[in-house]
Design an enzyme around this catalytic site. Structure first.
Site, PDB file in Angstrom:
ATOM      1  CE1 TYR A 220     -62.441 -28.091   7.090  1.00 40.13           C
ATOM      2  CE2 TYR A 220     -64.454 -29.392   7.148  1.00 40.13           C
ATOM      3  CZ  TYR A 220     -63.420 -28.770   7.807  1.00 40.13           C
ATOM      4  OH  TYR A 220     -63.353 -28.818   9.176  1.00 40.13           O
ATOM      5  CE1 TYR A 268     -70.665 -16.999   8.140  1.00 36.68           C
ATOM      6  CE2 TYR A 268     -70.535 -19.255   7.328  1.00 36.68           C
ATOM      7  CZ  TYR A 268     -71.236 -18.236   7.951  1.00 36.68           C
ATOM      8  OH  TYR A 268     -72.522 -18.470   8.381  1.00 36.68           O
TER       9      TYR A 268
END
Length: 322
Positions: A220, A268
């Site tokens: 993450y 992204y």
């Protein structure tokens, strides 16, 4: 029934520009519910309008909460300002330079360029990162995650049921989760996350694998320092060496440890709880259908964080039943 007898048979997501648990922890709980016989099929969903703000109420830290009493009086303005506390200590302790920290964003943009659905695909340099607008020292704009709308879903079943589904199943080998503190200012060690260390170690022990067995890694990345902490606290590199490990292109396309191969939260997408999308990429890699597919990948580790190092979850997946 152990967690490794659980399979993921469905995965989908959508993206639009634009102390909470991490999605990997929710997946762990779903696997436990199936393993204990409480249910047969679990649908895990997530959707969030991080950019458009549809249905979102104003997030105000309650004055009576721990953070309201002991952090808010000092003026933090959300995650960008709170996450500066540990990374500044890390930079001072280990001599991590701004240029090396910037390489995290540079390398992940290279992965994003291979992903047709990534918001940002244009290549960037260290100079581009360091010349981008300062958000909260030492974080510049290109070292902070995107703010988008998005959603995703996963379907979990017992492994034996997976044979009935048309999609190639992905098997859970190991899981781990942990919490440390709801206040980032109260971390045991600003240069390392205890929640990361505990969750990662449990998942590896349960899966019965070593770091050399890992073909693909997702960490993450709400901010550029999180992959550095993840690489070290999960045990892939020694303390203080993750920055150089990334700068030397070990996690870049063609490197020995592909990391955040969808472009990550930095390039992204990031709707607010990015863990769902990291899990989706691990599933795609294990199915062999990822845009930036790692040839022959058999084991993927997906590691998430909740809050500002408050909680953590680690999921280890494989495309081979064990």
């Amino acid at each position: 029934m152990k967690p490794k007898s659980i399979a993921i048979v469905g995965a989908a997501e959508t993206t639009q520009l634009g102390v909470i648990p991490d999605m990997s922890q929710i997946q762990l709980h779903a696997a436990a519910a199936i393993a204990s016989g409480l249910c047969e099929t679990v649908l895990i969903t997530h959707g969030e309008s991080g950019r458009s703000g549809v249905g979102r109420t104003r997030n105000v830290v309650a004055p009576t909460s721990l953070a309201g009493q002991f952090e808010q009086p000092y003026g933090p303005m959300g995650p960008p300002t709170l996450f500066t506390i540990p990374v500044l200590r890390y930079m001072k302790t280990y001599g991590l330079s701004h240029e090396t920290l910037a390489m995290v964003s540079v390398v992940q943009r290279e992965w994003a360029a291979k992903n047709p659905r990534a918001i940002f695909k244009t290549p960037i340099t260290v100079e581009d990162v360091l010349n981008s607008r300062m958000i909260a020292y030492p974080f510049r704009l290109l070292q902070c995650c995107l703010v988008t709308d998005g959603g995703g879903a996963l379907i979990l079943v017992a492994a034996e049921r997976a044979r009935d589904f048309p999609q190639k199943p992905v098997y859970l080998l190991g899981t781990g989760e942990s919490v440390e503190t709801p206040m980032v200012s109260q971390m045991e060690d600003f240069t390392s996350s205890r929640a990361f260390r505990v969750a990662g170690a449990k998942a590896f022990a349960e899966a019965g694998i070593t770091h050399k067995d890992v073909d693909h890694l997702m960490i993450y990345d709400a901010f550029a320092h999180l992959p550095i902490y993840g690489l070290e606290d999960l045990g892939f590199v020694p303390r203080g060496e993750a920055g150089a490990f990334i700068a030397e292109r070990n996690t870049a396309p063609g490197g020995k440890l592909p990391l955040n191969t969808n472009g990550g939260g930095l390039s992204y997408m990031h709707s607010g709880m990015y863990g769902m999308y990291a899990l989706q990429e691990s599933v795609r890699q294990m199915r062999g259908i990822a845009p930036a597919q790692i040839p022959g990948a058999k084991i993927s580790v997906c590691h998430g964080v909740g809050g500002m190092f408050a909680a953590s979850g680690t999921i280890i997946m494989s495309n081979e039943p064990v």
